[in-house]
Design a protein around this motif. Structure first.
Motif, PDB file in Angstrom:
ATOM      1  N   THR A  51      25.404 -10.820 -73.941  1.00 34.79           N
ATOM      2  CA  THR A  51      24.978 -11.252 -75.633  1.00 34.79           C
ATOM      3  C   THR A  51      23.606 -11.084 -75.794  1.00 34.79           C
ATOM      4  O   THR A  51      23.170 -11.131 -77.055  1.00 34.79           O
ATOM      5  N   GLY A  52      22.646 -11.301 -74.914  1.00 36.25           N
ATOM      6  CA  GLY A  52      21.215 -11.530 -75.168  1.00 36.25           C
ATOM      7  C   GLY A  52      20.502  -9.800 -74.765  1.00 36.25           C
ATOM      8  O   GLY A  52      21.341  -9.084 -74.438  1.00 36.25           O
ATOM      9  N   THR A  53      19.322  -9.922 -74.866  1.00 37.70           N
ATOM     10  CA  THR A  53      18.505  -8.684 -74.532  1.00 37.70           C
ATOM     11  C   THR A  53      17.404  -9.152 -73.373  1.00 37.70           C
ATOM     12  O   THR A  53      16.832 -10.144 -73.478  1.00 37.70           O
ATOM     13  N   LEU A  54      17.571  -8.320 -72.377  1.00 41.62           N
ATOM     14  CA  LEU A  54      16.597  -8.492 -71.265  1.00 41.62           C
ATOM     15  C   LEU A  54      15.249  -7.868 -71.771  1.00 41.62           C
ATOM     16  O   LEU A  54      15.163  -6.671 -72.512  1.00 41.62           O
ATOM     17  N   LEU A  55      14.109  -8.543 -71.756  1.00 42.04           N
ATOM     18  CA  LEU A  55      12.848  -8.225 -72.059  1.00 42.04           C
ATOM     19  C   LEU A  55      12.042  -8.063 -70.463  1.00 42.04           C
ATOM     20  O   LEU A  55      11.901  -9.003 -69.820  1.00 42.04           O
ATOM     21  N   LEU A  56      11.647  -6.822 -70.481  1.00 49.54           N
ATOM     22  CA  LEU A  56      10.800  -6.538 -69.289  1.00 49.54           C
ATOM     23  C   LEU A  56       9.784  -5.878 -69.243  1.00 49.54           C
ATOM     24  O   LEU A  56       9.750  -5.128 -70.094  1.00 49.54           O
ATOM     25  N   GLY A  57       8.743  -6.105 -68.508  1.00 51.81           N
ATOM     26  CA  GLY A  57       7.396  -5.481 -68.365  1.00 51.81           C
ATOM     27  C   GLY A  57       7.582  -4.040 -67.609  1.00 51.81           C
ATOM     28  O   GLY A  57       8.791  -3.783 -67.101  1.00 51.81           O
ATOM     29  N   ARG A  58       6.775  -2.995 -67.784  1.00 53.35           N
ATOM     30  CA  ARG A  58       6.956  -1.756 -67.227  1.00 53.35           C
ATOM     31  C   ARG A  58       7.021  -1.851 -65.563  1.00 53.35           C
ATOM     32  O   ARG A  58       7.927  -1.051 -65.051  1.00 53.35           O
ATOM     33  N   THR A  59       6.176  -2.577 -64.830  1.00 54.18           N
ATOM     34  CA  THR A  59       6.226  -2.599 -63.624  1.00 54.18           C
ATOM     35  C   THR A  59       7.622  -3.260 -63.174  1.00 54.18           C
ATOM     36  O   THR A  59       8.223  -2.884 -62.210  1.00 54.18           O
ATOM     37  N   THR A  60       8.020  -4.561 -63.744  1.00 50.05           N
ATOM     38  CA  THR A  60       9.418  -4.960 -63.262  1.00 50.05           C
ATOM     39  C   THR A  60      10.504  -3.809 -63.647  1.00 50.05           C
ATOM     40  O   THR A  60      11.538  -3.744 -62.796  1.00 50.05           O
ATOM     41  N   GLU A  74      29.912  -7.776 -59.451  1.00 54.58           N
ATOM     42  CA  GLU A  74      30.092  -8.085 -60.859  1.00 54.58           C
ATOM     43  C   GLU A  74      28.712  -8.325 -61.505  1.00 54.58           C
ATOM     44  O   GLU A  74      28.669  -8.102 -62.727  1.00 54.58           O
ATOM     45  N   PHE A  75      27.567  -9.236 -60.889  1.00 57.19           N
ATOM     46  CA  PHE A  75      26.623  -9.336 -61.434  1.00 57.19           C
ATOM     47  C   PHE A  75      25.481  -8.025 -61.570  1.00 57.19           C
ATOM     48  O   PHE A  75      24.924  -8.007 -62.870  1.00 57.19           O
ATOM     49  N   SER A  76      25.883  -7.147 -60.789  1.00 55.26           N
ATOM     50  CA  SER A  76      24.948  -5.882 -61.009  1.00 55.26           C
ATOM     51  C   SER A  76      25.597  -5.151 -62.342  1.00 55.26           C
ATOM     52  O   SER A  76      24.933  -4.462 -62.960  1.00 55.26           O
ATOM     53  N   VAL A  77      26.916  -5.174 -62.329  1.00 55.05           N
ATOM     54  CA  VAL A  77      27.424  -4.438 -63.706  1.00 55.05           C
ATOM     55  C   VAL A  77      27.130  -5.083 -64.726  1.00 55.05           C
ATOM     56  O   VAL A  77      26.683  -4.338 -65.749  1.00 55.05           O
ATOM     57  N   ARG A  78      27.165  -6.619 -64.847  1.00 54.57           N
ATOM     58  CA  ARG A  78      26.424  -7.281 -66.027  1.00 54.57           C
ATOM     59  C   ARG A  78      25.111  -6.773 -66.299  1.00 54.57           C
ATOM     60  O   ARG A  78      24.668  -6.479 -67.350  1.00 54.57           O
ATOM     61  N   LEU A  79      24.190  -6.718 -65.172  1.00 53.19           N
ATOM     62  CA  LEU A  79      23.002  -6.544 -65.536  1.00 53.19           C
ATOM     63  C   LEU A  79      22.643  -4.913 -65.950  1.00 53.19           C
ATOM     64  O   LEU A  79      21.536  -4.861 -66.808  1.00 53.19           O
ATOM     65  N   ASN A  80      23.542  -4.324 -65.323  1.00 58.42           N
ATOM     66  CA  ASN A  80      23.390  -2.863 -65.777  1.00 58.42           C
ATOM     67  C   ASN A  80      23.814  -2.573 -67.417  1.00 58.42           C
ATOM     68  O   ASN A  80      23.191  -1.435 -67.921  1.00 58.42           O
ATOM     69  N   ASN A  81      24.924  -3.223 -67.693  1.00 58.60           N
ATOM     70  CA  ASN A  81      25.359  -3.084 -69.016  1.00 58.60           C
ATOM     71  C   ASN A  81      24.453  -3.671 -69.938  1.00 58.60           C
ATOM     72  O   ASN A  81      24.719  -3.566 -71.246  1.00 58.60           O
ATOM     73  N   ALA A  82      23.632  -4.813 -69.563  1.00 58.71           N
ATOM     74  CA  ALA A  82      22.810  -5.458 -70.596  1.00 58.71           C
ATOM     75  C   ALA A  82      21.812  -4.666 -71.459  1.00 58.71           C
ATOM     76  O   ALA A  82      21.302  -3.604 -71.000  1.00 58.71           O
ATOM     77  N   THR A  83      21.479  -5.076 -72.538  1.00 58.14           N
ATOM     78  CA  THR A  83      20.318  -4.214 -73.327  1.00 58.14           C
ATOM     79  C   THR A  83      19.185  -4.701 -72.792  1.00 58.14           C
ATOM     80  O   THR A  83      18.773  -5.890 -72.651  1.00 58.14           O
ATOM     81  N   LYS A  84      18.350  -3.856 -72.517  1.00 55.78           N
ATOM     82  CA  LYS A  84      16.825  -3.731 -71.933  1.00 55.78           C
ATOM     83  C   LYS A  84      15.995  -3.224 -73.066  1.00 55.78           C
ATOM     84  O   LYS A  84      15.970  -2.276 -73.338  1.00 55.78           O
ATOM     85  N   LEU A  85      14.986  -4.037 -73.263  1.00 54.00           N
ATOM     86  CA  LEU A  85      13.795  -3.635 -73.817  1.00 54.00           C
ATOM     87  C   LEU A  85      12.539  -3.803 -73.120  1.00 54.00           C
ATOM     88  O   LEU A  85      12.351  -4.912 -72.212  1.00 54.00           O
ATOM     89  N   VAL A  86      11.816  -2.517 -73.009  1.00 53.73           N
ATOM     90  CA  VAL A  86      10.857  -2.448 -72.070  1.00 53.73           C
ATOM     91  C   VAL A  86       9.399  -2.458 -72.623  1.00 53.73           C
ATOM     92  O   VAL A  86       9.062  -1.785 -73.537  1.00 53.73           O
ATOM     93  N   ALA A  87       8.591  -3.516 -72.525  1.00 54.46           N
ATOM     94  CA  ALA A  87       7.383  -3.704 -72.996  1.00 54.46           C
ATOM     95  C   ALA A  87       6.256  -2.770 -72.230  1.00 54.46           C
ATOM     96  O   ALA A  87       5.979  -3.118 -71.015  1.00 54.46           O
ATOM     97  N   SER A  88       5.837  -1.656 -72.811  1.00 55.57           N
ATOM     98  CA  SER A  88       4.881  -0.652 -72.027  1.00 55.57           C
ATOM     99  C   SER A  88       4.158  -0.032 -73.092  1.00 55.57           C
ATOM    100  O   SER A  88       4.544   0.545 -74.139  1.00 55.57           O
ATOM    101  N   ARG A  89       2.852   0.288 -72.702  1.00 55.18           N
ATOM    102  CA  ARG A  89       2.058   1.144 -73.610  1.00 55.18           C
ATOM    103  C   ARG A  89       2.042   2.371 -72.992  1.00 55.18           C
ATOM    104  O   ARG A  89       1.580   3.581 -73.664  1.00 55.18           O
ATOM    105  N   THR A  90       2.577   2.594 -71.778  1.00 50.62           N
ATOM    106  CA  THR A  90       2.380   4.085 -71.250  1.00 50.62           C
ATOM    107  C   THR A  90       3.839   4.540 -70.685  1.00 50.62           C
ATOM    108  O   THR A  90       3.859   5.913 -70.931  1.00 50.62           O
ATOM    109  N   LEU A  91       4.850   3.743 -70.596  1.00 52.26           N
ATOM    110  CA  LEU A  91       6.126   4.263 -70.116  1.00 52.26           C
ATOM    111  C   LEU A  91       6.785   5.179 -71.475  1.00 52.26           C
ATOM    112  O   LEU A  91       7.072   4.252 -72.626  1.00 52.26           O
TER     113      LEU A  91
END
Length: 180
Positions: A51-60, A74-91
């Motif tokens: 239900t949430g959004t993962l917020l990750l930096g570029r390196t992570t 099970e955990f990996s599937v949840r993590l892979n399916n999660a919405t991910k937002l990447v904070a990066s100035r270069t990526l």
């Protein structure tokens, strides 16, 4: 909406290089307690990953995008399916890990306008910035029985937190805290 920061931590407060991939002299401290110490949903995120959004930096994000996509537990599937937002100035290309997009605009503004929960895993710079701005609602700190003596710490200044819960998770203790 809540902002939840999830970090591996040593007894002396170091968050830097828990897996050793950063090549620091003290790196790998979390993995010295065995692979089960870091496997699975140690932060008890559960349905927040759906239900949430993962917020990750570029390196992570770059590290995780190499580790998680091929896993099918099970955990990996949840993590892979999660919405991910990447904070990066270069990526620019985040196609290596499904459901990833690059954050457009200002980090703080994007977090403040998000309607769901935001989960920061690792990404210490982001966690520190959101903490400085008073935007972190909860810290989930997996504290390992290691003292490394030096390295980057999550808290750069004094902070008062209220303890919500503790749970032993293998060799570590998961402490959940809320800022006062």
């Amino acid at each position: 909406m809540s902002v939840i920061v999830a970090e591996f931590l040593t007894l002396d407060g170091v968050v830097e290089d828990p897996d050793g991939s950063g090549g620091t002299a003290t790196g790998g401290w979390a993995f010295r307690h065995g692979p089960e110490a870091v496997a699975g949903d140690k932060f008890r995120l559960g349905t927040l990953l759906e239900t949430g959004t993962l917020l990750l930096g570029r390196t992570t994000w770059e590290l995780f995008s190499k580790l998680w996509p091929g896993r099918t537990d099970e955990f990996s599937v949840r993590l892979n399916n999660a919405t991910k937002l990447v904070a990066s100035r270069t990526l620019e290309d985040v196609s290596a890990w499904q459901n990833s997009s690059v954050l457009q605009g200002d980090l703080v503004a994007e977090v403040e306008k998000n309607e769901g929960d935001v989960i920061v895993i690792g990404s210490v710079g982001i966690a520190q910035e959101l903490g400085r701005r008073g935007l972190v609602d909860e810290y989930r700190l997996l504290v390992f029985p290691s003292v490394v003596g030096a390295g980057r710490r999550l808290f750069e200044a004094p902070a008062d937190l209220d303890l919500v819960s503790t749970t032993q998770v293998g060799a570590a203790i998961l402490g959940t805290y809320r800022p006062r």
